[in-house]
Design an enzyme around this catalytic site. Structure first.
Site, short mmCIF file in Angstrom:
data_model
loop_
_atom_site.label_atom_id
_atom_site.label_comp_id
_atom_site.label_asym_id
_atom_site.label_seq_id
_atom_site.Cartn_x
_atom_site.Cartn_y
_atom_site.Cartn_z
N HIS A 161 0.83 -1.20 0.00
CA HIS A 161 0.00 0.00 0.00
C HIS A 161 0.87 1.26 0.00
O HIS A 161 1.50 1.59 1.00
CB HIS A 161 -0.97 0.00 1.20
CG HIS A 161 -1.92 1.14 1.17
ND1 HIS A 161 -2.24 1.90 2.27
CD2 HIS A 161 -2.63 1.69 0.14
CE1 HIS A 161 -3.09 2.84 1.92
NE2 HIS A 161 -3.34 2.74 0.64
N GLU A 173 3.10 0.55 3.33
CA GLU A 173 2.52 -0.45 4.23
C GLU A 173 2.60 -1.81 3.55
O GLU A 173 2.12 -1.97 2.42
CB GLU A 173 1.06 -0.10 4.55
CG GLU A 173 0.92 1.15 5.41
CD GLU A 173 -0.52 1.53 5.74
OE1 GLU A 173 -0.74 2.12 6.80
OE2 GLU A 173 -1.43 1.25 4.92
N ASN A 211 -5.05 4.55 6.53
CA ASN A 211 -6.42 4.87 6.10
C ASN A 211 -7.48 4.61 7.16
O ASN A 211 -8.56 5.20 7.11
CB ASN A 211 -6.78 4.12 4.82
CG ASN A 211 -6.12 4.76 3.61
OD1 ASN A 211 -5.63 5.87 3.69
ND2 ASN A 211 -6.10 4.05 2.49
N1 CAA Z 1 6.22 13.79 -8.56
C1 CAA Z 1 7.44 14.20 -8.21
N2 CAA Z 1 7.67 15.17 -7.28
C2 CAA Z 1 6.60 15.75 -6.74
C3 CAA Z 1 5.27 15.36 -7.07
C4 CAA Z 1 5.12 14.35 -8.03
N3 CAA Z 1 3.90 13.90 -8.42
N4 CAA Z 1 4.42 16.11 -6.33
C5 CAA Z 1 5.16 16.92 -5.57
N5 CAA Z 1 6.47 16.72 -5.81
C6 CAA Z 1 7.62 17.34 -5.15
C7 CAA Z 1 7.87 18.73 -5.70
O1 CAA Z 1 8.77 18.69 -6.79
C8 CAA Z 1 8.45 19.46 -4.51
O2 CAA Z 1 9.81 19.21 -4.36
P1 CAA Z 1 10.78 20.33 -3.71
O3 CAA Z 1 10.07 20.85 -2.50
O4 CAA Z 1 12.01 19.60 -3.38
O5 CAA Z 1 10.91 21.33 -4.78
C9 CAA Z 1 7.79 18.80 -3.31
O6 CAA Z 1 7.28 17.53 -3.77
C10 CAA Z 1 6.67 19.63 -2.77
O7 CAA Z 1 5.74 19.89 -3.82
P2 CAA Z 1 5.05 21.29 -4.10
O8 CAA Z 1 5.98 22.41 -3.77
O9 CAA Z 1 4.46 21.24 -5.47
O10 CAA Z 1 3.79 21.31 -3.15
P3 CAA Z 1 3.66 21.09 -1.62
O11 CAA Z 1 4.81 21.62 -0.84
O12 CAA Z 1 2.29 21.57 -1.32
O13 CAA Z 1 3.68 19.49 -1.45
C11 CAA Z 1 2.56 17.44 -1.33
C12 CAA Z 1 2.82 18.68 -2.18
C13 CAA Z 1 3.84 16.62 -1.20
C14 CAA Z 1 1.52 16.64 -2.09
C15 CAA Z 1 2.07 17.88 0.09
O14 CAA Z 1 1.03 18.80 -0.04
C16 CAA Z 1 1.57 16.71 0.93
O15 CAA Z 1 2.35 16.01 1.55
N6 CAA Z 1 0.23 16.55 0.97
C17 CAA Z 1 -0.39 15.45 1.72
C18 CAA Z 1 -0.38 14.20 0.89
C19 CAA Z 1 -0.97 13.04 1.62
O16 CAA Z 1 -1.47 13.10 2.72
N7 CAA Z 1 -0.95 11.89 0.93
C20 CAA Z 1 -1.56 10.68 1.41
C21 CAA Z 1 -2.92 10.55 0.79
S1 CAA Z 1 -3.79 9.13 1.37
C22 CAA Z 1 -3.16 7.89 0.46
O17 CAA Z 1 -2.35 8.05 -0.40
C23 CAA Z 1 -3.66 6.51 0.80
C24 CAA Z 1 -4.92 6.07 0.22
O18 CAA Z 1 -5.08 4.85 0.10
C25 CAA Z 1 -6.03 6.97 -0.15
P1 NAD Z 2 -7.12 5.96 -10.82
O1 NAD Z 2 -8.56 6.09 -11.14
O2 NAD Z 2 -6.26 7.16 -10.91
O3 NAD Z 2 -6.44 4.85 -11.78
C1 NAD Z 2 -6.96 3.57 -11.97
C2 NAD Z 2 -6.50 3.12 -13.35
O4 NAD Z 2 -6.75 1.73 -13.49
C3 NAD Z 2 -7.24 3.84 -14.49
O5 NAD Z 2 -6.31 4.49 -15.31
C4 NAD Z 2 -7.96 2.70 -15.22
O6 NAD Z 2 -7.99 2.87 -16.63
C5 NAD Z 2 -7.11 1.50 -14.84
N1 NAD Z 2 -7.81 0.22 -14.92
C6 NAD Z 2 -9.07 -0.06 -14.49
N2 NAD Z 2 -9.35 -1.37 -14.72
C7 NAD Z 2 -8.25 -1.91 -15.30
C8 NAD Z 2 -7.91 -3.20 -15.76
N3 NAD Z 2 -8.78 -4.21 -15.68
N4 NAD Z 2 -6.69 -3.41 -16.30
C9 NAD Z 2 -5.79 -2.39 -16.39
N5 NAD Z 2 -6.06 -1.12 -15.95
C10 NAD Z 2 -7.27 -0.90 -15.41
O7 NAD Z 2 -7.04 5.30 -9.38
P2 NAD Z 2 -5.85 5.37 -8.31
O8 NAD Z 2 -6.06 6.55 -7.46
O9 NAD Z 2 -4.57 5.17 -9.01
O10 NAD Z 2 -6.20 4.10 -7.40
C11 NAD Z 2 -5.85 2.79 -7.80
C12 NAD Z 2 -5.86 1.87 -6.59
O11 NAD Z 2 -4.92 2.37 -5.62
C13 NAD Z 2 -7.21 1.76 -5.86
O12 NAD Z 2 -7.33 0.48 -5.33
C14 NAD Z 2 -7.05 2.81 -4.75
O13 NAD Z 2 -7.89 2.55 -3.66
C15 NAD Z 2 -5.60 2.62 -4.39
N6 NAD Z 2 -4.95 3.78 -3.74
C16 NAD Z 2 -5.29 5.05 -4.11
C17 NAD Z 2 -4.64 6.12 -3.51
C18 NAD Z 2 -4.96 7.55 -3.89
O14 NAD Z 2 -4.59 8.46 -3.15
N7 NAD Z 2 -5.61 7.81 -4.99
C19 NAD Z 2 -3.63 5.89 -2.56
C20 NAD Z 2 -3.30 4.57 -2.23
C21 NAD Z 2 -3.98 3.51 -2.82
#
Ligand code: CAA
Ligand code: NAD
Length: 307
Positions: A161, A173, A211
């Site tokens: 994860h 994770e 999460n």
């Molecule tokens: N690729 C490469 N580098 C990236 C990037 C990307 N997609 N996004 C940001 N960066 C880098 C930037 O280049 C920048 O680097 P420097 O500071 O060294 O120049 C740095 O990260 C910071 O970026 P920004 O200046 O553009 O913006 P910021 O300071 O606001 O940071 C962020 C952006 C890192 C996204 C910050 O806002 C952050 O940590 N946000 C919280 C993100 C978070 O909580 N993520 C977890 C989500 S939950 C999850 O993922 C699990 C799930 O299953 C849902």
């Molecule tokens: P997303 O919608 O950005 O991307 C999913 C992609 O999967 C799409 O581009 C879609 O075309 C492709 N897809 C769907 N069915 C497919 C198949 N059968 N074969 C090949 N490709 C297929 O979604 P995401 O945010 O990248 O999330 C993907 C997974 O990761 C989910 O399980 C989500 O819960 C998990 N996740 C998401 C986050 C987040 O912050 N978005 C963080 C951690 C984990």
């Protein structure tokens, strides 16, 4: 004694066997995972549903690598270009899932957060992938045991994860189920360390660690907004300036994807309907119905410039 030795040998054989990694789904997460794996030297193939989406994933990786290169090589544009092209050369794209998994050592699934769709996918590749291939899911909220249940390789199945944005967030994770073998666990943990992540071990419980805490917090913030207790901007400012979070919860929901956030809540609500933390949120459901998925679609709670 002999069996211990054989176990040890098997572990190192599995660990050293990971050379090629297949990432299924090249969206927000899959493209980030492909990027970090290729940067660490693994050969990577991204599988998407069609070639246009493969190309989209490759473009997004190129942009992200450009940001990393600028930071790493400052003003040396030659080195920046070399770095980006070296990493990109290790990433292939395909829409031929069955063909790709025939030659892979590790599968990381990152498709939509829906158990039926994930089941269909793993069922379709279980018969085709070599015996040694390890399957993992990047699911945010579903049970790894449940996802693995449709395969005949439950001992070679675990969870990886990652966090968004993958190139920046340092945590990984590693989820082991009751069936995950020691060899598999060691191999995926070793992979996590090789790609530079700080790994923690999680049981296969809903939301693992992050999460289980983060999603109810985001959901509660949307309920606060829905009730009209504060504006989205004020909620975000509150948590950034009052609690030191890098993003507020409303903008974070947009960043994660409102479709994904809603799917997580829906899945948990179905399993545990009495739990108030998982109750559906009409405001969130309506945005998803309107196709407002957050940053990735150009609009969610806020509007974004589409890249
Ligand atoms: N690729 C490469 N580098 C990236 C990037 C990307 N997609 N996004 C940001 N960066 C880098 C930037 O280049 C920048 O680097 P420097 O500071 O060294 O120049 C740095 O990260 C910071 O970026 P920004 O200046 O553009 O913006 P910021 O300071 O606001 O940071 C962020 C952006 C890192 C996204 C910050 O806002 C952050 O940590 N946000 C919280 C993100 C978070 O909580 N993520 C977890 C989500 S939950 C999850 O993922 C699990 C799930 O299953 C849902
Ligand atoms: P997303 O919608 O950005 O991307 C999913 C992609 O999967 C799409 O581009 C879609 O075309 C492709 N897809 C769907 N069915 C497919 C198949 N059968 N074969 C090949 N490709 C297929 O979604 P995401 O945010 O990248 O999330 C993907 C997974 O990761 C989910 O399980 C989500 O819960 C998990 N996740 C998401 C986050 C987040 O912050 N978005 C963080 C951690 C984990």
């Amino acid at each position: 004694m002999a069996s211990v030795l054989i176990r040890g040998m098997a572990t190192s054989a599995v660990e050293s066997a990971i050379k090629h990694v297949t990432i299924i789904g090249g969206g927000l997460m899959g493209s980030g995972i492909a990027q970090v794996a290729a940067t660490a030297g693994y050969d990577v193939t991204i599988v998407e549903v069609n070639n246009q989406l493969v190309e989209q994933a490759q473009n997004s990786i190129k942009n992200s690598l450009g940001r990393v290169a600028k930071k790493q090589f400052k003003d040396d544009t030659n080195e920046q270009t070399k770095f980006v092209s070296n990493v990109l050369n290790r990433i292939n794209g395909s829409s031929d899932l069955q063909g790709v998994v025939k030659g892979t050592d590790l599968v990381i699934e990152a498709i939509v957060e829906n158990i039926n769709i994930k089941h269909k996918l793993f069922e379709s590749i279980d018969k085709v992938a070599p015996n040694h291939t390890i399957f993992t899911s990047n699911t945010s909220s579903l049970s790894i045991t449940d996802i693995a249940s449709v395969t005949d390789r439950k001992d070679r199945f675990g969870g990886l994860h990652f966090f968004n944005p993958v190139p920046v967030m340092r945590l990984l994770e590693i989820i082991r189920t009751n069936d995950t073998s020691d060899q598999t666990f060691n191999a995926i943990r070793n992979f996590g360390e090789k790609i530079g992540k700080s790994c923690i071990t999680c049981k296969d419980t809903p939301g693992f660690v992050v999460n289980r805490l983060l999603v109810p917090y985001m959901a509660e913030s949307v309920r606060l907004l829905e009730r009209g207790d504060a504006s989205g901007r004020d909620i975000d400012t509150a948590m950034k300036l009052g609690a030191g979070y890098p993003m507020g919860p409303i903008e974070l929901a947009d960043y994660v994807g409102l479709d994904t956030t809603n799917n997580i809540l829906k899945g948990w609500h179905e399993k545990d309907p009495e739990n108030p933390l998982y109750k559906p949120i009409p405001m969130l459901e309506n945005l998803v119905k309107e196709g407002k998925f957050g940053v990735k679609s150009g609009e969610g709670f806020y509007k974004y410039n589409k890249k």
